[in-house]
Design a protein around this motif. Sequence first.
Motif, PDB file in Angstrom:
ATOM      1  N   ALA A   1       0.682  -1.296   0.067  1.00  0.00           N
ATOM      2  CA  ALA A   1      -0.073   0.039  -0.097  1.00  0.00           C
ATOM      3  C   ALA A   1       0.929   1.220   0.015  1.00  0.00           C
ATOM      4  O   ALA A   1       0.334   2.302  -0.216  1.00  0.00           O
ATOM      5  CB  ALA A   1      -0.849  -0.026   1.243  1.00  0.00           C
ATOM      6  N   GLY A   2       2.109   1.194   0.330  1.00  0.00           N
ATOM      7  CA  GLY A   2       3.143   2.218   0.426  1.00  0.00           C
ATOM      8  C   GLY A   2       3.517   2.729   1.884  1.00  0.00           C
ATOM      9  O   GLY A   2       2.769   2.583   2.630  1.00  0.00           O
ATOM     10  N   GLN A   3       4.550   3.112   1.779  1.00  0.00           N
ATOM     11  CA  GLN A   3       5.117   3.757   2.941  1.00  0.00           C
ATOM     12  C   GLN A   3       4.864   5.294   3.150  1.00  0.00           C
ATOM     13  O   GLN A   3       5.654   5.952   2.584  1.00  0.00           O
ATOM     14  CB  GLN A   3       6.662   3.512   3.090  1.00  0.00           C
ATOM     15  CG  GLN A   3       7.102   3.979   4.536  1.00  0.00           C
ATOM     16  CD  GLN A   3       8.592   3.799   4.797  1.00  0.00           C
ATOM     17  OE1 GLN A   3       9.387   3.865   3.846  1.00  0.00           O
ATOM     18  NE2 GLN A   3       8.726   2.796   6.060  1.00  0.00           N
ATOM     19  N   THR A   4       3.749   5.646   3.934  1.00  0.00           N
ATOM     20  CA  THR A   4       3.453   7.096   3.809  1.00  0.00           C
ATOM     21  C   THR A   4       4.546   7.781   4.648  1.00  0.00           C
ATOM     22  O   THR A   4       4.927   7.448   5.671  1.00  0.00           O
ATOM     23  CB  THR A   4       2.161   7.374   4.642  1.00  0.00           C
ATOM     24  OG1 THR A   4       1.347   6.181   4.022  1.00  0.00           O
ATOM     25  CG2 THR A   4       1.606   8.546   4.660  1.00  0.00           C
ATOM     26  N   GLY A   5       4.885   8.928   4.060  1.00  0.00           N
ATOM     27  CA  GLY A   5       5.986   9.907   4.813  1.00  0.00           C
ATOM     28  C   GLY A   5       5.275  10.538   6.127  1.00  0.00           C
ATOM     29  O   GLY A   5       4.166  10.122   6.482  1.00  0.00           O
ATOM     30  N   GLY A   6       6.226  11.096   6.781  1.00  0.00           N
ATOM     31  CA  GLY A   6       5.598  11.688   8.048  1.00  0.00           C
ATOM     32  C   GLY A   6       5.514  10.587   9.015  1.00  0.00           C
ATOM     33  O   GLY A   6       4.368  10.493   9.967  1.00  0.00           O
TER      34      GLY A   6
END
Lengths: 145, 375
Positions: free
Chosen positions: B336-341
């Motif tokens: 699903a992706g590595q969300t920043g922050g």
Amino acid sequence: MSEETTQYKKPLPRPPEPELTAPFWEAAKRHELILPHCTQCDKFFWYPREACPRCLQSDWSWVAASGKARLHTYTVVRQPANPAFAEDVPYAFAVIQLAEDVRMMSNIVECAIPEDLEVNMPLEVVFDDIDNDWTLVKFRPASEN
Amino acid sequence: MSIRGKAAIVGFYEVPTRKEMPDRTTFGLLAEVARGAILDAGLKKDDIDGLITPEQFNSLTVAEALGLQPRFNVSMTTHGASGATSIATAAEAIAAGVVDYVLCVFGESRPRSSSRLRSVAEARDSLPPRSRTTEWEVPYGPVIAMNGWYGLMKQRHMFEYGTTQEQFAKMVVDQRFNASKNVNAVWYEEPVTMDDVLNSRFTNDPLHLLESVMPCSGAHAVIVTSAERAKALPNPPAYILGVGGPATRHDIIWHDEDMTTTPVVDSAPTALQMAEININEVDLAQFYDCYTILAMACLEDAGIVQKGEIGPFYQDTDTTFNGTFPINTDGGQIGAGQTGGTGGGFRHVVEATRQVMGRGGIRQASKTDICMVNG
Ligand SMILES: [Zn+2]
């Protein structure tokens, strides 16, 4: 070769506490490997720091190491963080298990990469004089030790 | 003191995770998911009296931007574990009675790739502060990002336990299937095969590109409150039964005594003991997965399987949301992706909440009473 053609482009070691680790780097220039050894614990530790990480006492000293080691683990670098290393790919960025029971990061040299690499293979220290001031401690395959 | 069952997650919201969102600002994303979570919980903005944010932003700055006046303010500093740790911290503060409704909000709109490349080049040209790393690692040519460390860990795991490339690849295939059914995932409708994973290039041997996360833009938020207050709210509460950690040996991985064992060997038993449950009673897991090897080693250390048995487990087990033991049912960070922050680790909290509340939609697993989350 003239000094210009041998200019070393990759990052040199930049010690946060140069006086603390100067003996290590001076020994490396003499092609000797020394490690911090705690008098109280009678054990080596790595990396060099003000106090022994086991007992927090500061009466440790530099002791000559055997130079014998094993390859604890490694990864084959194809995308170095610093482009100055691009000319070397693929090369081995490795965790070295020294006979003195400490581990340090280094490179495996003088062999085919990745073909010759195997976890747990015996290694021995070699010294890479990268310029007039600095010598890096590296490792190469060794016969069983 | 045990905080077993004293707090619950009562609302959540997330925006789709995407490679870039050039038309969105970070604070715009945080405001959107904060509002969404507050509404989902059946609350009003003025009910919120606690705020937990990523380490990248001072929580006071976020409070000001969101127009909140929280009496409980924390910026989490446990890196990837910040998302899961925020829930533990919120639950502890609620159980102690110092706050009623805590908003945990994580995310980032990443700069465009052109300006990212520029800042990477700037960082390279300006010498970093002298550290242990600049003395003992940098001269030997580390790998870009965190790939190197996890390549070292994977190599050692393969040596010690005989874990195979196919077993690692199976984890990716299962999670990419989950992500393919998640409209919020960066890899929505893009499943992969074993061959896709095994034929993807080595970022650094033995780590394949498809075993690594894609850094992304996105944001996620949840609301935590007391079990008592939760009863009056519209959603079925997701009770927090036990917490453990944080603990880390991450910075010294290369001279750790055992580099294939993670701090989860300490945090998981603590959480299970507080929850008064046995590991065998856990129905599904949402585990931090920046790389295959990390999630796999943590699943072992949590006791889902014996140490060294995670390879055969993945080989023999359907871990999709349809499977016998679902893991990372939203696709995890790999799918699903590595969300920043520090939002990467927070997606595991959001998906755990979704599954426990029974709101997983087409991804709802069959039994989701007890979900284990690792940050
Ligand atoms: Zn000592």
